[in-house]
Design a protein around this motif. Sequence first.
Motif, short mmCIF file in Angstrom:
data_model
loop_
_atom_site.label_atom_id
_atom_site.label_comp_id
_atom_site.label_asym_id
_atom_site.label_seq_id
_atom_site.Cartn_x
_atom_site.Cartn_y
_atom_site.Cartn_z
N ILE A 72 0.83 -1.31 0.14
CA ILE A 72 0.08 0.12 -0.01
C ILE A 72 0.80 1.20 0.01
O ILE A 72 1.69 1.55 0.97
N ALA A 73 0.99 1.77 -1.03
CA ALA A 73 1.87 3.11 -1.35
C ALA A 73 1.15 4.31 -1.52
O ALA A 73 -0.02 4.40 -2.08
N HIS A 74 1.60 5.47 -1.07
CA HIS A 74 1.13 6.71 -1.22
C HIS A 74 2.29 7.70 -1.85
O HIS A 74 3.31 7.62 -1.18
N SER A 75 2.09 8.64 -2.55
CA SER A 75 2.57 9.74 -3.13
C SER A 75 4.09 9.17 -3.59
O SER A 75 4.07 8.19 -4.52
N LEU A 76 5.12 9.67 -3.18
CA LEU A 76 6.38 9.16 -3.71
C LEU A 76 6.52 7.80 -3.30
O LEU A 76 7.47 6.97 -4.12
N GLY A 77 5.94 7.33 -2.63
CA GLY A 77 6.13 5.67 -2.49
C GLY A 77 5.45 4.96 -3.51
O GLY A 77 6.14 3.77 -3.92
N CYS A 78 4.61 5.31 -4.21
CA CYS A 78 4.12 4.91 -5.56
C CYS A 78 5.11 4.92 -6.58
O CYS A 78 5.60 3.97 -7.32
N VAL A 79 5.81 6.25 -6.75
CA VAL A 79 6.88 6.19 -7.62
C VAL A 79 8.04 5.30 -7.33
O VAL A 79 8.53 4.87 -8.27
N LEU A 80 8.25 5.21 -6.05
CA LEU A 80 9.50 4.15 -5.56
C LEU A 80 9.12 2.84 -6.30
O LEU A 80 9.67 2.18 -6.92
#
Length: 200
Positions: A72-80
Amino acid sequence: MAPLRVLILHGWQGSGPEHWQTWLAGRLEDAGAHVQYPRLPDCDVPCPDRWGAALHRELRALSRGEGERVVIAHSLGCVLWLREAAEVRPAQRVDRVVLVAPPCPGAAVPELAKFYPTGADKAAIDAASKSTRLVCSDDDEYCPGRGAAEHWGAPLELSVDLLPGAGHLNVEAGYGPWPAMEAWALGETDSLACEASPVA
């Protein structure tokens, strides 16, 4: 039945105590899930390589136990996740991923610029997870212009839940407790488009 295994990835500057990710981590732990919610290194001035190394350490830990594996990723965690998907080993492939409000190139935040281009493609995303879902709004300041649904969802052929007027889906947009996300994490619903509004 083996417990759910969840990895939560925050964005730039982390997710504070009022953020839906922090709320969700507690809720899932209370439900008996194994939850990994690491603070990624130097989150105010993030380095793609250091964040990438941290992600792969977390995925190795996630893969050590039985049970469904969810990211479950949010914001820059998604780009990561998008950057590193091609490097996810078959043994560490997860079952489900949700990418919430990924920023787009062109966002006026210098700290994000070095994470682009991601090099993401559909084959890598599909190899890293059995299912990947994008949740985004139509007015996210971190994804100006075309918006995340068009910038990420269309070329990567992702399932998209578009939440009108939800901004960056963070605390400022009213996303503290988020029951729809909890239901998705627990496998009780496939979509976050219905009943997606957070608790007021």
